[in-house]
Motif scaffolding. Sequence first.
Motif, PDB file in Angstrom:
ATOM      1  N   ARG A  42       0.826  -1.215   0.000  1.00 59.30           N
ATOM      2  CA  ARG A  42       0.000   0.000   0.000  1.00 59.30           C
ATOM      3  C   ARG A  42       0.862   1.267   0.000  1.00 59.30           C
ATOM      4  NH1 ARG A  42      -5.318  -0.857   0.814  1.00 59.30           N
ATOM      5  NH2 ARG A  42      -5.728   1.146   1.810  1.00 59.30           N
ATOM      6  N   ALA A  43       2.005   1.190   0.663  1.00 58.78           N
ATOM      7  CA  ALA A  43       2.922   2.338   0.676  1.00 58.78           C
ATOM      8  C   ALA A  43       3.533   2.550  -0.712  1.00 58.78           C
ATOM      9  CB  ALA A  43       4.020   2.130   1.709  1.00 58.78           C
ATOM     10  N   LEU A  61      -3.487  -4.498  -7.142  1.00 60.73           N
ATOM     11  CA  LEU A  61      -4.639  -5.295  -7.555  1.00 60.73           C
ATOM     12  C   LEU A  61      -5.728  -5.227  -6.499  1.00 60.73           C
ATOM     13  CD1 LEU A  61      -5.876  -7.315  -9.513  1.00 60.73           C
ATOM     14  CD2 LEU A  61      -4.666  -9.112  -8.355  1.00 60.73           C
ATOM     15  N   GLY A  62      -6.946  -4.887  -6.938  1.00 65.69           N
ATOM     16  CA  GLY A  62      -8.062  -4.807  -5.996  1.00 65.69           C
ATOM     17  C   GLY A  62      -8.348  -3.381  -5.590  1.00 65.69           C
ATOM     18  N   VAL A  63      -7.376  -2.489  -5.802  1.00 65.43           N
ATOM     19  CA  VAL A  63      -7.629  -1.075  -5.506  1.00 65.43           C
ATOM     20  C   VAL A  63      -7.864  -0.331  -6.808  1.00 65.43           C
ATOM     21  CG1 VAL A  63      -6.668   1.048  -4.555  1.00 65.43           C
ATOM     22  CG2 VAL A  63      -6.325  -1.106  -3.364  1.00 65.43           C
ATOM     23  N   ASN A  64      -6.922  -0.484  -7.756  1.00 64.98           N
ATOM     24  CA  ASN A  64      -7.077   0.186  -9.050  1.00 64.98           C
ATOM     25  C   ASN A  64      -8.280  -0.361  -9.822  1.00 64.98           C
ATOM     26  OD1 ASN A  64      -4.266   0.298  -8.124  1.00 64.98           O
ATOM     27  ND2 ASN A  64      -4.069   1.695  -9.854  1.00 64.98           N
ATOM     28  N   ILE A  82      -9.128  -8.647 -14.793  1.00 63.77           N
ATOM     29  CA  ILE A  82      -9.196  -7.259 -15.276  1.00 63.77           C
ATOM     30  C   ILE A  82      -7.799  -6.638 -15.208  1.00 63.77           C
ATOM     31  CG2 ILE A  82     -10.128  -4.949 -14.837  1.00 63.77           C
ATOM     32  CD1 ILE A  82     -12.643  -6.404 -13.654  1.00 63.77           C
ATOM     33  N   ALA A  83      -7.141  -6.796 -14.058  1.00 66.90           N
ATOM     34  CA  ALA A  83      -5.801  -6.206 -13.884  1.00 66.90           C
ATOM     35  C   ALA A  83      -4.800  -6.815 -14.855  1.00 66.90           C
ATOM     36  CB  ALA A  83      -5.323  -6.412 -12.452  1.00 66.90           C
ATOM     37  N   ALA A  84      -4.925  -8.117 -15.113  1.00 63.11           N
ATOM     38  CA  ALA A  84      -3.960  -8.814 -15.969  1.00 63.11           C
ATOM     39  C   ALA A  84      -4.139  -8.486 -17.443  1.00 63.11           C
ATOM     40  CB  ALA A  84      -4.079 -10.322 -15.757  1.00 63.11           C
ATOM     41  N   ALA A  85      -5.257  -7.835 -17.789  1.00 62.99           N
ATOM     42  CA  ALA A  85      -5.516  -7.514 -19.194  1.00 62.99           C
ATOM     43  C   ALA A  85      -4.674  -6.336 -19.670  1.00 62.99           C
ATOM     44  CB  ALA A  85      -6.999  -7.194 -19.389  1.00 62.99           C
ATOM     45  N   LYS A  86      -4.037  -5.646 -18.745  1.00 61.16           N
ATOM     46  CA  LYS A  86      -3.244  -4.464 -19.087  1.00 61.16           C
ATOM     47  C   LYS A  86      -1.778  -4.724 -18.741  1.00 61.16           C
ATOM     48  CE  LYS A  86      -3.162   0.502 -17.956  1.00 61.16           C
ATOM     49  NZ  LYS A  86      -1.874   0.730 -17.330  1.00 61.16           N
ATOM     50  N   ASP A  87      -0.876  -4.123 -19.502  1.00 60.82           N
ATOM     51  CA  ASP A  87       0.547  -4.190 -19.142  1.00 60.82           C
ATOM     52  C   ASP A  87       0.815  -3.120 -18.092  1.00 60.82           C
ATOM     53  OD1 ASP A  87       0.823  -6.135 -21.009  1.00 60.82           O
ATOM     54  OD2 ASP A  87       1.608  -4.824 -22.572  1.00 60.82           O
ATOM     55  N   HIS A  88       1.510  -3.490 -17.040  1.00 62.26           N
ATOM     56  CA  HIS A  88       1.751  -2.563 -15.930  1.00 62.26           C
ATOM     57  C   HIS A  88       3.241  -2.284 -15.769  1.00 62.26           C
ATOM     58  CE1 HIS A  88      -2.355  -3.023 -14.238  1.00 62.26           C
ATOM     59  NE2 HIS A  88      -2.263  -4.222 -14.776  1.00 62.26           N
ATOM     60  N   ASP A  89       3.547  -1.044 -15.364  1.00 63.00           N
ATOM     61  CA  ASP A  89       4.930  -0.733 -14.976  1.00 63.00           C
ATOM     62  C   ASP A  89       5.263  -1.515 -13.721  1.00 63.00           C
ATOM     63  OD1 ASP A  89       5.299   1.246 -16.997  1.00 63.00           O
ATOM     64  OD2 ASP A  89       4.053   2.600 -15.819  1.00 63.00           O
ATOM     65  N   VAL A  90       4.367  -1.407 -12.724  1.00 63.68           N
ATOM     66  CA  VAL A  90       4.539  -2.121 -11.451  1.00 63.68           C
ATOM     67  C   VAL A  90       3.174  -2.656 -11.056  1.00 63.68           C
ATOM     68  CG1 VAL A  90       5.184  -1.940  -9.011  1.00 63.68           C
ATOM     69  CG2 VAL A  90       6.405  -0.570 -10.709  1.00 63.68           C
ATOM     70  N   LEU A  91       3.033  -3.987 -10.991  1.00 60.60           N
ATOM     71  CA  LEU A  91       1.770  -4.603 -10.572  1.00 60.60           C
ATOM     72  C   LEU A  91       1.987  -5.316  -9.250  1.00 60.60           C
ATOM     73  CD1 LEU A  91      -1.197  -5.420 -11.072  1.00 60.60           C
ATOM     74  CD2 LEU A  91      -0.355  -7.421 -12.309  1.00 60.60           C
ATOM     75  N   MET A  92       1.122  -5.007  -8.269  1.00 58.13           N
ATOM     76  CA  MET A  92       1.225  -5.630  -6.943  1.00 58.13           C
ATOM     77  C   MET A  92      -0.007  -6.489  -6.692  1.00 58.13           C
ATOM     78  SD  MET A  92       2.768  -2.320  -5.020  1.00 58.13           S
ATOM     79  CE  MET A  92       1.722  -1.216  -5.919  1.00 58.13           C
ATOM     80  N   ILE A  93       0.247  -7.740  -6.369  1.00 60.10           N
ATOM     81  CA  ILE A  93      -0.841  -8.718  -6.212  1.00 60.10           C
ATOM     82  C   ILE A  93      -0.808  -9.251  -4.789  1.00 60.10           C
ATOM     83  CG2 ILE A  93      -1.783 -10.893  -7.092  1.00 60.10           C
ATOM     84  CD1 ILE A  93       0.027 -10.335  -9.637  1.00 60.10           C
ATOM     85  N   ASP A  94      -1.930  -9.077  -4.081  1.00 63.63           N
ATOM     86  CA  ASP A  94      -1.981  -9.487  -2.682  1.00 63.63           C
ATOM     87  C   ASP A  94      -2.875 -10.711  -2.522  1.00 63.63           C
ATOM     88  OD1 ASP A  94      -1.893  -9.621   0.043  1.00 63.63           O
ATOM     89  OD2 ASP A  94      -2.335  -7.518   0.392  1.00 63.63           O
TER      90      ASP A  94
END
Length: 262
Positions: A87-88, A109-112, A178-190
């Motif tokens: 979260r930080a 993931l889950g917030v955005n 949904i999150a995995a459908a986009k390329d991310h600079d930084v993806l965080m999965i909890d």
Amino acid sequence: MAEHTPQVEADRRPTVIADDLHIVYRVNGARTGKGSATSALSRILRRGEERGVRKVHAVRGVSFVAYRGEAIGLIGSNGSGKSTLLRAIAGLLPAERGKVYTDGQPSLLGVNAALMNDLTGERNIILGGLAMGMSREEVKERYQGIVDFSGINEKGDFITLPMRTYSSGMAARLRFSIAAAKDHDVLMIDEALATGDRKFQKRSEERIRELRKEAGTVFLVSHNNKSIRDTCNRVLWLERGELRMDGPTEEVLKEYEKFTGK
């Protein structure tokens, strides 16, 4: 003879830098009755170090540098600060001390892609995609792929039903899809991979490997050491908010498994 700088180091591009990061939660622990005049007065009078406010030092002096193309597992006992650290990094919690620097947009993931219970899965895919910065055209193009990836329509037309009718596992699978459908600079999965069957977990792990190849950085919080082994090349082990070990996956997991006795 001229000095030779290793090419690998020169090409490594940092995506996240945590520099002596401290995160402190403040929990109101006042014992006076909520509605009492004394309680109201004490709230007005408190300044600076508030009486009745308990401090929880959730992350203590954590420092590391994450690079493009890395998948980093976050492990540790419950309450060790893993989710707080994510979260930080996402910019959702202020640092008490130290700094977090990110290159690009971190997505937690889950917030955005927060989903809304009263809307259908279909509407949530559209809103979730837009919330992550996709255009309407991109969402439209990727819509069927998201539905297929989540697998939630395998036992009926659930995508047209409100999210409140979904099990927690179905909701988590759709959120990840949904999150995995986009390329991310930084993806965080909890803990998203803890839900669903082995088939979905394998699809998710494969997608994490693709994100790494596309030069993104992935952080994965999981209690499943097999998921960490299958997807991560590096592990950060947190215990009581402190970074206990940072290194190659197998080395860190070996020590962690000794520590937990598992």
